[in-house]
Motif scaffolding. Structure first.
Motif, PDB file in Angstrom:
ATOM      1  N   THR A  24      47.411  33.101  11.117  1.00  0.00           N
ATOM      2  CA  THR A  24      48.434  33.337  12.132  1.00  0.00           C
ATOM      3  C   THR A  24      49.695  33.805  11.408  1.00  0.00           C
ATOM      4  OG1 THR A  24      49.172  31.048  11.947  1.00  0.00           O
ATOM      5  CG2 THR A  24      47.534  31.511  13.631  1.00  0.00           C
ATOM      6  N   ASN A  25      50.624  34.353  12.160  1.00  0.00           N
ATOM      7  CA  ASN A  25      51.867  34.824  11.545  1.00  0.00           C
ATOM      8  C   ASN A  25      52.642  33.707  10.863  1.00  0.00           C
ATOM      9  OD1 ASN A  25      52.314  37.717  11.904  1.00  0.00           O
ATOM     10  ND2 ASN A  25      51.984  37.259  14.063  1.00  0.00           N
ATOM     11  N   SER A  61      47.622  40.013  15.950  1.00  0.00           N
ATOM     12  CA  SER A  61      49.061  39.792  15.752  1.00  0.00           C
ATOM     13  C   SER A  61      49.464  39.899  14.284  1.00  0.00           C
ATOM     14  CB  SER A  61      49.477  38.436  16.330  1.00  0.00           C
ATOM     15  OG  SER A  61      48.866  37.405  15.623  1.00  0.00           O
ATOM     16  N   ASN A  62      48.491  39.800  13.375  1.00  0.00           N
ATOM     17  CA  ASN A  62      48.792  39.830  11.942  1.00  0.00           C
ATOM     18  C   ASN A  62      47.628  40.513  11.224  1.00  0.00           C
ATOM     19  OD1 ASN A  62      49.421  39.304   9.250  1.00  0.00           O
ATOM     20  ND2 ASN A  62      48.930  37.110   9.382  1.00  0.00           N
TER      21      ASN A  62
ATOM     22  N   ASP B  26      54.262  32.939   5.360  1.00  0.00           N
ATOM     23  CA  ASP B  26      54.467  34.054   6.288  1.00  0.00           C
ATOM     24  C   ASP B  26      53.154  34.766   6.632  1.00  0.00           C
ATOM     25  OD1 ASP B  26      54.002  35.408   3.959  1.00  0.00           O
ATOM     26  OD2 ASP B  26      55.695  36.785   4.162  1.00  0.00           O
ATOM     27  N   GLY B  27      52.003  34.097   6.376  1.00  0.00           N
ATOM     28  CA  GLY B  27      50.757  34.563   6.949  1.00  0.00           C
ATOM     29  C   GLY B  27      49.937  35.560   6.146  1.00  0.00           C
TER      30      GLY B  27
END
Lengths: 136, 136
Positions: A24-25, A61-62, B26-27
């Motif tokens: 996830t971010n 999302s990432n 930060d993923g």
């Protein structure tokens, strides 16, 4: 961009599955084995999505991923970013491949989309002093 | 907390390696195979660190991990948080285990630390409609 060597490409094709690592971010990691994988060229990998769930949400999302594969004491990690295609020639071709392959095995599956990984960096993941070394 | 079933524990012990997935805060994801692994109990896993590099740096700043293992069409993902021990009885015992095991194989290794994973959630990662399903 980074290019896989001939040997890396051979091993990638040979292993039954690689592990697709996403996050996830805000840094919650995820990792799942993926078996329906192909090389497009030395710096591009295709993964067919039949069952991706959290992994797909993470990539949307990432798009940063790590794809890890190994056999015995030899292994590599491909790092890069992905795009997801649910239409177009690569999606159509993969859909046919998955349908044929899965029908032959008696368990018909449907491709939901293709994940295209452009490789930015390649690391070794074999145990030993070279573990984690950037190779390309 | 989540508990592994007897069957999950059997498979965890049987597979030669699991994939330890971590991420930066930060993923940016990372995944490496780990072979020196043990069950402490049904909800706690120990991984010995001989060569961890980016993974170790990630865990120090972001202790959330996913540990994925599978064989054929059966597989699981353990999610939880880790602590790292570089002193104490678990570290000492693991150091002896790694030294014995690696000396027997003719390639002596040294344990740098032990990663203790407390399992919070367990997911299925087998291909099929149940892929990604929370099991515990």
């Amino acid at each position: 961009m980074a290019k896989m060597t001939e040997r890396m490409q051979e091993l990638f094709k040979k292993v039954p599955a690689a592990v697709l690592c996403t996050a996830t971010n805000d840094g919650s990691p995820n990792g799942v084995p993926v078996g329906a994988k192909r090389l497009i060229d030395a710096e591009t990998v295709l993964i067919s999505d039949q069952f991706l769930n959290k992994t797909l949400a993470n990539m949307k999302s990432n798009p940063r991923v790590a794809l890890t594969f190994w056999e015995g004491h030899e292994g590599y990690q491909l790092k890069g970013t992905v795009t997801i295609e649910t239409t177009g020639p690569r999606f159509e071709e993969t859909s046919r491949w998955i349908e044929e392959r899965s029908t032959q095995s008696g368990n018909p599956l449907k491709c939901k989309g293709v994940v295209i990984l452009k490789i930015d960096e390649i690391y070794g993941v074999a145990p030993g002093p070279g573990a984690g070394k950037k190779l390309s």
